[in-house]
Scaffold this active site. Structure first.
Site, PDB file in Angstrom:
ATOM      1  N   LYS A  51       0.831  -1.205   0.000  1.00  0.00           N
ATOM      2  CA  LYS A  51       0.000   0.000   0.000  1.00  0.00           C
ATOM      3  C   LYS A  51       0.866   1.256   0.000  1.00  0.00           C
ATOM      4  CE  LYS A  51      -3.794  -2.557   2.015  1.00  0.00           C
ATOM      5  NZ  LYS A  51      -4.782  -2.821   3.078  1.00  0.00           N
ATOM      6  N   GLN A  95      -5.218  -1.944   9.351  1.00  0.00           N
ATOM      7  CA  GLN A  95      -5.056  -3.247   8.697  1.00  0.00           C
ATOM      8  C   GLN A  95      -5.632  -4.351   9.579  1.00  0.00           C
ATOM      9  OE1 GLN A  95      -3.919  -3.504   5.587  1.00  0.00           O
ATOM     10  NE2 GLN A  95      -3.940  -5.721   5.459  1.00  0.00           N
ATOM     11  N   ASP A 118     -11.518   2.121   3.439  1.00  0.00           N
ATOM     12  CA  ASP A 118     -11.815   0.694   3.267  1.00  0.00           C
ATOM     13  C   ASP A 118     -13.278   0.446   2.923  1.00  0.00           C
ATOM     14  OD1 ASP A 118      -9.608  -1.034   3.595  1.00  0.00           O
ATOM     15  OD2 ASP A 118      -9.598  -0.753   5.766  1.00  0.00           O
TER      16      ASP A 118
HETATM   17  N1  L34 Z   1      -8.308  -2.898   6.756  1.00  0.00           N
HETATM   18  N2  L34 Z   1      -7.484  -4.970   6.185  1.00  0.00           N
HETATM   19  C1  L34 Z   1      -7.987  -3.792   5.811  1.00  0.00           C
HETATM   20  N3  L34 Z   1      -8.183  -3.452   4.498  1.00  0.00           N
HETATM   21  C2  L34 Z   1      -7.878  -4.342   3.527  1.00  0.00           C
HETATM   22  O1  L34 Z   1      -8.115  -4.046   2.243  1.00  0.00           O
HETATM   23  C3  L34 Z   1      -7.321  -5.585   3.878  1.00  0.00           C
HETATM   24  N4  L34 Z   1      -6.905  -6.508   2.949  1.00  0.00           N
HETATM   25  C4  L34 Z   1      -7.102  -7.930   3.244  1.00  0.00           C
HETATM   26  C5  L34 Z   1      -6.489  -8.190   4.627  1.00  0.00           C
HETATM   27  N5  L34 Z   1      -6.736  -7.122   5.573  1.00  0.00           N
HETATM   28  C6  L34 Z   1      -7.155  -5.875   5.239  1.00  0.00           C
HETATM   29  C7  L34 Z   1      -5.837  -6.368   2.132  1.00  0.00           C
HETATM   30  O2  L34 Z   1      -5.269  -5.307   1.978  1.00  0.00           O
HETATM   31  C8  L34 Z   1      -6.330  -8.591   2.131  1.00  0.00           C
HETATM   32  N6  L34 Z   1      -5.524  -7.540   1.543  1.00  0.00           N
HETATM   33  C9  L34 Z   1      -4.554  -7.738   0.563  1.00  0.00           C
HETATM   34  C10 L34 Z   1      -3.908  -6.682  -0.068  1.00  0.00           C
HETATM   35  C11 L34 Z   1      -2.959  -6.884  -1.028  1.00  0.00           C
HETATM   36  C12 L34 Z   1      -2.606  -8.149  -1.402  1.00  0.00           C
HETATM   37  C13 L34 Z   1      -3.236  -9.220  -0.802  1.00  0.00           C
HETATM   38  C14 L34 Z   1      -4.202  -9.013   0.163  1.00  0.00           C
HETATM   39  C15 L34 Z   1      -1.542  -8.324  -2.441  1.00  0.00           C
HETATM   40  O3  L34 Z   1      -0.964  -7.373  -2.866  1.00  0.00           O
HETATM   41  N7  L34 Z   1      -1.220  -9.572  -2.835  1.00  0.00           N
HETATM   42  C16 L34 Z   1      -0.185  -9.835  -3.786  1.00  0.00           C
HETATM   43  C17 L34 Z   1       0.929 -10.608  -3.161  1.00  0.00           C
HETATM   44  C18 L34 Z   1       1.485  -9.906  -1.985  1.00  0.00           C
HETATM   45  C19 L34 Z   1       2.668 -10.646  -1.353  1.00  0.00           C
HETATM   46  O4  L34 Z   1       3.657 -10.853  -2.057  1.00  0.00           O
HETATM   47  O5  L34 Z   1       2.576 -10.979  -0.159  1.00  0.00           O
HETATM   48  C20 L34 Z   1      -0.791 -10.604  -4.941  1.00  0.00           C
HETATM   49  O6  L34 Z   1      -0.263 -10.512  -6.048  1.00  0.00           O
HETATM   50  O7  L34 Z   1      -1.790 -11.297  -4.707  1.00  0.00           O
END
Ligand code: L34
Length: 283
Positions: A51, A95, A118
């Site tokens: 983020k 988060q 959010d």
């Molecule tokens: N308050 N909590 C709040 N807001 C959110 O919108 C979230 N979420 C979920 C968990 N808790 C939260 C997220 O941000 C899930 N989530 C989230 C955000 C980004 C990614 C996955 C979940 C993401 O960027 N995933 C990448 C891989 C990241 C890595 O390498 O660890 C992908 O390509 O899927």
């Protein structure tokens, strides 16, 4: 065909950056997003880092406040109150998940609805269900954008959502309903799950269990959206809730983890931050 969320997120962020580039001149400042991270959960650390990186790319000011997992609910609420009162802060994101001694509902409700990037605040949730203008939750919003980017027709289709969370399952079911899909929400108590999922023209999977959706659960030609981000217990690599290798030849369109829904969640957070900023500048 693989729907590339990474690629779409890059183009969304580029478009946002072009808009934000004019904000300093027009409004005297740029949007300011504050992210609160409690504890050290490796997944959360990684998402919050993503983020911050995206904010930098778009030209959004970002501060990540890290607090120890032992922080009291009272201290966290006091921090939120401070940020609510700070006129220079446009977006506040706590988060999730939070440590068990902290009441998530209380924390989410404490965030000013105008700074709720959010879309988790009860008033934003109510507005979503009443079809009133609101901040849409990032992951469901990103999923609809992914479907539209691939020009997938939603209207009239059978959609099945596996998972009924407040963050993904329920709101994405509502958005799909608003797009005129016929929506079924399946979950851990659903009987004959494979029978239900095989009816789906559009299958959205958000349960958080690695490779839970197997080939026999997917109708040939279905669109499969995998929201899961899990650590593969064998390889330690990231994997989704869908057995991608087995399902990719059955589905007409499918997303991949990583590089699917996750990056869209972050791009939509940037969009929500810009929306909250503009709404605050308007007032
Ligand atoms: N308050 N909590 C709040 N807001 C959110 O919108 C979230 N979420 C979920 C968990 N808790 C939260 C997220 O941000 C899930 N989530 C989230 C955000 C980004 C990614 C996955 C979940 C993401 O960027 N995933 C990448 C891989 C990241 C890595 O390498 O660890 C992908 O390509 O899927």
């Amino acid at each position: 065909m693989v729907i590339n969320g990474k690629e779409l997120s890059v183009s969304l962020k580029t478009q946002l950056a072009e808009r934000v580039a004019g904000f300093a001149e027009t409004y005297g400042r740029v949007p300011n997003l504050v992210v609160i991270l409690v504890g050290e959960d490796p997944g959360s650390v990684s998402y919050v880092t993503g983020k911050a990186k995206a904010a930098a790319e778009v030209g959004i000011r970002n501060t990540t406040l890290r607090r120890d997992a032992s922080i009291s609910e009272e201290e966290l609420l006091a921090l939120i109150a401070e940020l609510n009162a700070d006129d220079d802060v446009d977006g506040i994101l706590v988060q999730l998940p939070l440590p068990r001694h902290i009441d998530e509902n209380k924390v989410i409700s404490a965030i000013s609805v105008d700074k709720d990037v959010d879309g988790f605040h009860p008033l934003n949730v109510a507005r979503l269900w009443l079809k009133q203008p609101c901040v849409l939750p990032c992951t469901p919003k990103g999923i609809i954008k992914l479907l539209k980017s691939a020009e997938i027709e939603i209207s009239g289709k059978e959609a099945v959502v596996i998972g009924r969370s407040n963050i993904v399952g329920l709101p994405v079911a509502k958005l799909l309903t608003d797009e005129n899909a016929t929506v079924t929400v399946a979950h851990s108590r659903t009987r004959n799950l494979a029978e239900v999922t095989r009816r789906a023209d559009i299958l959205v999977v958000a349960i958080g269990r690695e490779r839970f959706v197997t080939a026999d659960m997917v109708k040939p030609g279905a669109v499969v959206i995998d929201v899961g981000v899990n650590r593969d217990s064998r390889t330690g690599k990231l994997c989704g809730d869908v057995d991608f290798e087995a399902c990719q030849d059955i589905a007409s369109y499918i997303t991949k983890t990583p590089g699917g829904v996750g990056p869209m969640t972050i791009a939509c957070l940037m969009e929500n931050t810009v929306e909250c900023f503009l709404k605050r500048m308007d007032k």
